[in-house]
Design an enzyme around this catalytic site. Structure first.
Site, PDB file in Angstrom:
ATOM      1  N   ARG A 166      21.216  85.298 102.261  1.00 34.21           N
ATOM      2  CA  ARG A 166      22.524  85.788 101.803  1.00 34.21           C
ATOM      3  C   ARG A 166      23.639  84.783 102.099  1.00 34.21           C
ATOM      4  O   ARG A 166      24.649  84.739 101.388  1.00 34.21           O
ATOM      5  CB  ARG A 166      22.810  87.125 102.496  1.00 34.21           C
ATOM      6  CG  ARG A 166      24.031  87.827 101.971  1.00 34.21           C
ATOM      7  CD  ARG A 166      24.205  89.168 102.679  1.00 34.21           C
ATOM      8  NE  ARG A 166      25.359  89.890 102.161  1.00 34.21           N
ATOM      9  CZ  ARG A 166      26.108  90.710 102.887  1.00 34.21           C
ATOM     10  NH1 ARG A 166      25.809  90.902 104.167  1.00 34.21           N
ATOM     11  NH2 ARG A 166      27.137  91.330 102.357  1.00 34.21           N
ATOM     12  N   HIS A 195      27.357  83.688 100.044  1.00 30.66           N
ATOM     13  CA  HIS A 195      28.698  83.852 100.606  1.00 30.66           C
ATOM     14  C   HIS A 195      29.348  82.513 100.922  1.00 30.66           C
ATOM     15  O   HIS A 195      30.575  82.414 100.939  1.00 30.66           O
ATOM     16  CB  HIS A 195      28.642  84.758 101.835  1.00 30.66           C
ATOM     17  CG  HIS A 195      28.394  86.192 101.481  1.00 30.66           C
ATOM     18  ND1 HIS A 195      29.211  87.213 101.860  1.00 30.66           N
ATOM     19  CD2 HIS A 195      27.420  86.764 100.726  1.00 30.66           C
ATOM     20  CE1 HIS A 195      28.753  88.366 101.369  1.00 30.66           C
ATOM     21  NE2 HIS A 195      27.653  88.112 100.692  1.00 30.66           N
ATOM     22  N   ASP A 196      28.560  81.482 101.177  1.00 24.51           N
ATOM     23  CA  ASP A 196      29.143  80.152 101.386  1.00 24.51           C
ATOM     24  C   ASP A 196      29.544  79.526 100.045  1.00 24.51           C
ATOM     25  O   ASP A 196      30.666  79.083  99.873  1.00 24.51           O
ATOM     26  CB  ASP A 196      28.153  79.245 102.127  1.00 24.51           C
ATOM     27  CG  ASP A 196      28.785  77.900 102.475  1.00 24.51           C
ATOM     28  OD1 ASP A 196      30.006  77.875 102.748  1.00 24.51           O
ATOM     29  OD2 ASP A 196      28.067  76.875 102.479  1.00 24.51           O
ATOM     30  N   THR A 219      10.363  97.515  98.933  1.00 27.26           N
ATOM     31  CA  THR A 219       9.518  96.537  99.648  1.00 27.26           C
ATOM     32  C   THR A 219      10.427  95.471 100.289  1.00 27.26           C
ATOM     33  O   THR A 219      10.454  94.322  99.850  1.00 27.26           O
ATOM     34  CB  THR A 219       8.521  95.844  98.683  1.00 27.26           C
ATOM     35  OG1 THR A 219       9.279  95.224  97.615  1.00 27.26           O
ATOM     36  CG2 THR A 219       7.519  96.822  98.092  1.00 27.26           C
ATOM     37  N   ASP A 244      15.515  97.523  98.676  1.00 28.46           N
ATOM     38  CA  ASP A 244      14.522  97.990  97.697  1.00 28.46           C
ATOM     39  C   ASP A 244      13.342  98.584  98.465  1.00 28.46           C
ATOM     40  O   ASP A 244      13.382  98.632  99.701  1.00 28.46           O
ATOM     41  CB  ASP A 244      14.121  96.906  96.679  1.00 28.46           C
ATOM     42  CG  ASP A 244      12.994  95.991  97.157  1.00 28.46           C
ATOM     43  OD1 ASP A 244      12.644  96.025  98.363  1.00 28.46           O
ATOM     44  OD2 ASP A 244      12.456  95.233  96.328  1.00 28.46           O
ATOM     45  N   ASN A 296      32.092  90.253 104.916  1.00 28.18           N
ATOM     46  CA  ASN A 296      31.300  89.550 105.922  1.00 28.18           C
ATOM     47  C   ASN A 296      31.290  90.208 107.292  1.00 28.18           C
ATOM     48  O   ASN A 296      30.269  90.200 107.991  1.00 28.18           O
ATOM     49  CB  ASN A 296      31.830  88.117 106.067  1.00 28.18           C
ATOM     50  CG  ASN A 296      31.740  87.345 104.763  1.00 28.18           C
ATOM     51  OD1 ASN A 296      30.990  87.731 103.862  1.00 28.18           O
ATOM     52  ND2 ASN A 296      32.485  86.261 104.647  1.00 28.18           N
ATOM     53  N   HIS A 354      18.351  90.969  96.313  1.00 28.58           N
ATOM     54  CA  HIS A 354      18.296  92.241  97.033  1.00 28.58           C
ATOM     55  C   HIS A 354      16.883  92.822  97.033  1.00 28.58           C
ATOM     56  O   HIS A 354      16.681  93.954  97.437  1.00 28.58           O
ATOM     57  CB  HIS A 354      19.314  93.233  96.445  1.00 28.58           C
ATOM     58  CG  HIS A 354      20.749  92.835  96.684  1.00 28.58           C
ATOM     59  ND1 HIS A 354      21.818  93.478  96.120  1.00 28.58           N
ATOM     60  CD2 HIS A 354      21.290  91.835  97.431  1.00 28.58           C
ATOM     61  CE1 HIS A 354      22.952  92.910  96.517  1.00 28.58           C
ATOM     62  NE2 HIS A 354      22.656  91.899  97.299  1.00 28.58           N
TER      63      HIS A 354
HETATM   64  C1  HEM Z   1      26.143  90.476  92.471  1.00 28.96           C
HETATM   65  C2  HEM Z   1      26.997  90.737  93.422  1.00 28.96           C
HETATM   66  C3  HEM Z   1      26.599  91.097  94.820  1.00 28.96           C
HETATM   67  C4  HEM Z   1      27.118  92.108  95.560  1.00 28.96           C
HETATM   68  C5  HEM Z   1      28.234  93.077  95.145  1.00 28.96           C
HETATM   69  C6  HEM Z   1      26.423  92.108  96.819  1.00 28.96           C
HETATM   70  C7  HEM Z   1      26.696  92.976  97.870  1.00 28.96           C
HETATM   71  C8  HEM Z   1      25.914  93.111  98.984  1.00 28.96           C
HETATM   72  C9  HEM Z   1      26.131  94.112 100.002  1.00 28.96           C
HETATM   73  C10 HEM Z   1      27.265  95.130 100.006  1.00 28.96           C
HETATM   74  C11 HEM Z   1      25.147  93.977 100.913  1.00 28.96           C
HETATM   75  C12 HEM Z   1      24.959  94.814 102.171  1.00 28.96           C
HETATM   76  C13 HEM Z   1      26.060  94.518 103.159  1.00 28.96           C
HETATM   77  C14 HEM Z   1      26.176  95.546 104.255  1.00 28.96           C
HETATM   78  O1  HEM Z   1      26.130  96.735 103.969  1.00 28.96           O
HETATM   79  O2  HEM Z   1      26.330  95.123 105.418  1.00 28.96           O
HETATM   80  C15 HEM Z   1      24.311  92.894 100.487  1.00 28.96           C
HETATM   81  C16 HEM Z   1      23.195  92.443 101.160  1.00 28.96           C
HETATM   82  C17 HEM Z   1      22.477  91.345 100.780  1.00 28.96           C
HETATM   83  N1  HEM Z   1      22.807  90.447  99.776  1.00 28.96           N
HETATM   84 FE1  HEM Z   1      24.120  90.798  98.291  1.00 28.96          FE
HETATM   85  N2  HEM Z   1      25.497  91.107  96.820  1.00 28.96           N
HETATM   86  C18 HEM Z   1      25.561  90.454  95.631  1.00 28.96           C
HETATM   87  C19 HEM Z   1      24.834  89.342  95.275  1.00 28.96           C
HETATM   88  C20 HEM Z   1      23.981  88.672  96.111  1.00 28.96           C
HETATM   89  C21 HEM Z   1      23.443  87.362  95.879  1.00 28.96           C
HETATM   90  C22 HEM Z   1      23.776  86.496  94.668  1.00 28.96           C
HETATM   91  C23 HEM Z   1      22.632  87.068  96.935  1.00 28.96           C
HETATM   92  C24 HEM Z   1      21.811  85.836  97.220  1.00 28.96           C
HETATM   93  C25 HEM Z   1      21.509  84.924  96.342  1.00 28.96           C
HETATM   94  C26 HEM Z   1      22.649  88.206  97.820  1.00 28.96           C
HETATM   95  C27 HEM Z   1      21.868  88.355  98.937  1.00 28.96           C
HETATM   96  C28 HEM Z   1      21.865  89.472  99.753  1.00 28.96           C
HETATM   97  C29 HEM Z   1      20.853  89.739 100.755  1.00 28.96           C
HETATM   98  C30 HEM Z   1      19.603  88.924 100.992  1.00 28.96           C
HETATM   99  C31 HEM Z   1      21.248  90.905 101.418  1.00 28.96           C
HETATM  100  C32 HEM Z   1      20.553  91.579 102.611  1.00 28.96           C
HETATM  101  C33 HEM Z   1      21.034  90.885 103.870  1.00 28.96           C
HETATM  102  C34 HEM Z   1      20.479  91.403 105.167  1.00 28.96           C
HETATM  103  O3  HEM Z   1      19.531  92.190 105.206  1.00 28.96           O
HETATM  104  O4  HEM Z   1      21.034  90.985 106.215  1.00 28.96           O
HETATM  105  N3  HEM Z   1      23.499  89.144  97.304  1.00 28.96           N
HETATM  106  N4  HEM Z   1      24.810  92.362  99.327  1.00 28.96           N
END
Ligand code: HEM
Ligand SMILES: *[C@@H]1O[C@H](CO)[C@@H](O)[C@H](O)[C@H]1NC(C)=O
Ligand SMILES: *[C@@H]1O[C@H](CO)[C@@H](O)[C@H](O)[C@H]1NC(C)=O
Ligand SMILES: *[C@@H]1O[C@H](CO)[C@@H](O)[C@H](O)[C@H]1NC(C)=O
Ligand SMILES: *[C@@H]1O[C@H](CO)[C@@H](O)[C@H](O)[C@H]1NC(C)=O
Length: 335
Positions: free
Chosen positions: A61, A65-66, A246, A244, A93, A192
């Site tokens: 992730r 964000h970077d 899995t 998801d 963040n 995700h």
């Molecule tokens: C399309 C728009 C996106 C939105 C609105 C979004 C939003 C979020 C949110 C709200 C979370 C959970 C944060 C929390 O509740 O603490 C999350 C988790 C995550 N996001 Fe996204 N995201 C997006 C796109 C992406 C992209 C492009 C990537 C990587 C290429 C990414 C990778 C991840 C990963 C791997 C997690 C899980 C992190 C963990 O378990 O620590 N996301 N995202």
């Protein structure tokens, strides 16, 4: 002949000058200066995942964000200082991004092997790739040679990073600003496929979608009931659920879940609700190889987002080199 060619040659020269800051990104950037760079990072990620499988998702992730905030320049990694409120406190963040210590471990290992050589920005890119590959996803070659920023800004991150409440049309527009297509948006959202999110990111959707006082109708009822138990109306919003079904395997299950109305975030499920994105969700739910190819393409484009600002190779990813003293401290030292 020459007169015919001349305007063309002049045009070529300006084009090269304009893109000069981009041209040094290349796959074998550290082949002479730090040949073990990539194997070192991969080993650190492998060990971090054995310690805690979720580290893969959390590290991956960081690339998103970077790179969205002023290019892939490790601005995200800077801790706050008395003079600078950085990105770590931004709404998307704070209490959410994690595994910064895994990046620190990779940096420490690299500083031992090849001091002051490998940028933190490149470590994030390598680590994200490794996290996906080690979770059962695709593996790919990354371009390297980035520099680390000298500053970071909470406001810049807040202005850009999307909310989990965002709908597909908002996200299409946002990604388009980075020259990322609708296909890139859907494929990158497939990240995700691994990891977790907090109840904080989903409660409004369970109890008050768009201020309606009702849940999001796009949620499949038995899935919603499960989330109601996990995230009660007045419960602890730091409790986490799987993105998801899995959550430690990088696969196309995320898209299958979306088709069934089992997306965790609104920003996930909306990709199936909206016609413009639905066809890619359906395609990727039926074609894992197609998803992997599109995901790699998206990650490469994301990794190509560049900062136009000056940079350096940080020796500690959390602070700039030669951090100037806080004025109050400088004053105290002067007396
Ligand atoms: C399309 C728009 C996106 C939105 C609105 C979004 C939003 C979020 C949110 C709200 C979370 C959970 C944060 C929390 O509740 O603490 C999350 C988790 C995550 N996001 Fe996204 N995201 C997006 C796109 C992406 C992209 C492009 C990537 C990587 C290429 C990414 C990778 C991840 C990963 C791997 C997690 C899980 C992190 C963990 O378990 O620590 N996301 N995202
Ligand atoms: C999508 O979200 C934007 C921004 O929040 C909003 O203005 C727009 O009305 C929404 N579109 C639809 C079709 O719901
Ligand atoms: C998107 O592409 C256009 C045209 O090639 C370019 O001028 C612009 O800088 C690009 N934007 C980003 C964020 O890379
Ligand atoms: C639901 O959201 C609306 C609009 O944001 C707000 O006015 C209302 O108070 C909320 N209702 C509840 C029960 O939180
Ligand atoms: C989550 O925990 C942090 C401390 O770890 C706390 O500051 C924050 O308020 C909590 N957030 C929510 C949404 O409950």
């Amino acid at each position: 002949m020459l007169t015919l060619l001349l305007p063309f040659l002049l045009h070529m020269t300006t084009a090269v000058a304009a893109t000069a800051s981009w041209s040094h990104l290349q796959p074998d950037f550290y082949s002479e200066t730090c040949p073990e760079a990539e194997s070192t990072v991969r080993e650190v990620i492998k060990e971090a995942m054995i310690r805690e499988p979720r580290n893969a998702a959390s590290v991956m992730r960081l690339q998103f964000h970077d790179c969205f905030v002023n290019g892939c320049d490790a601005s995200l990694l800077l801790d706050d200082t008395p003079n600078m409120i950085g990105e770590k406190l931004a709404l998307s963040n704070i209490n959410s991004l994690r595994s910064f210590e895994v990046i620190d471990e990779a940096k420490e290992a690299l500083e031992k092997k090849c001091p002051e050589t490998v940028s933190c920005a490149d470590i994030v890119i390598m680590a994200a790739r490794d996290a996906v590959a080690l979770s059962g996803g695709p593996d790919w070659e990354v371009k390297l040679g980035r520099k680390d920023s000298l500053t970071a800004s909470q406001v810049e991150s807040d202005n850009i990073m999307p909310s989990p409440r965002a709908n597909a049309s908002y996200l299409i527009n946002l990604f388009d600003k980075f020259n990322l297509s609708v296909k890139d948006l859907v494929a990158l959202s497939g990240s995700h496929s691994i990891g977790k999110a907090r109840c904080f990111s989903v409660v409004y959707r369970l109890y008050n979608q768009s201020g309606s006082g009702r849940p999001d109708p796009a949620m499949e009822p038995s899935f919603r009931e499960r989330l109601n138990k996990l995230c009660p109306r007045d419960g602890d919003q730091n409790v986490t659920g799987d993105l998801d079904s899995t959550p430690t395997v990088f696969d196309n299950q995320y898209f299958k879940d979306l088709v069934l109305g089992r997306g965790f975030l609104n920003s996930d499920q909306t990709l199936y609700t909206f016609a413009a994105t639905r066809k890619w969700v359906v395609k990727f739910s039926e074609d894992e190889v197609g998803f992997f190819d599109a995901f790699v393409e998206g990650m490469l484009k994301l990794g190509d987002l560049r900062s136009g600002r000056p940079g350096e190779i940080r020796s500690n990813c959390r602070v700039v080199n030669n951090l100037p003293l806080h004025p109050a401290r400088a004053m105290a030292l002067a007396y």
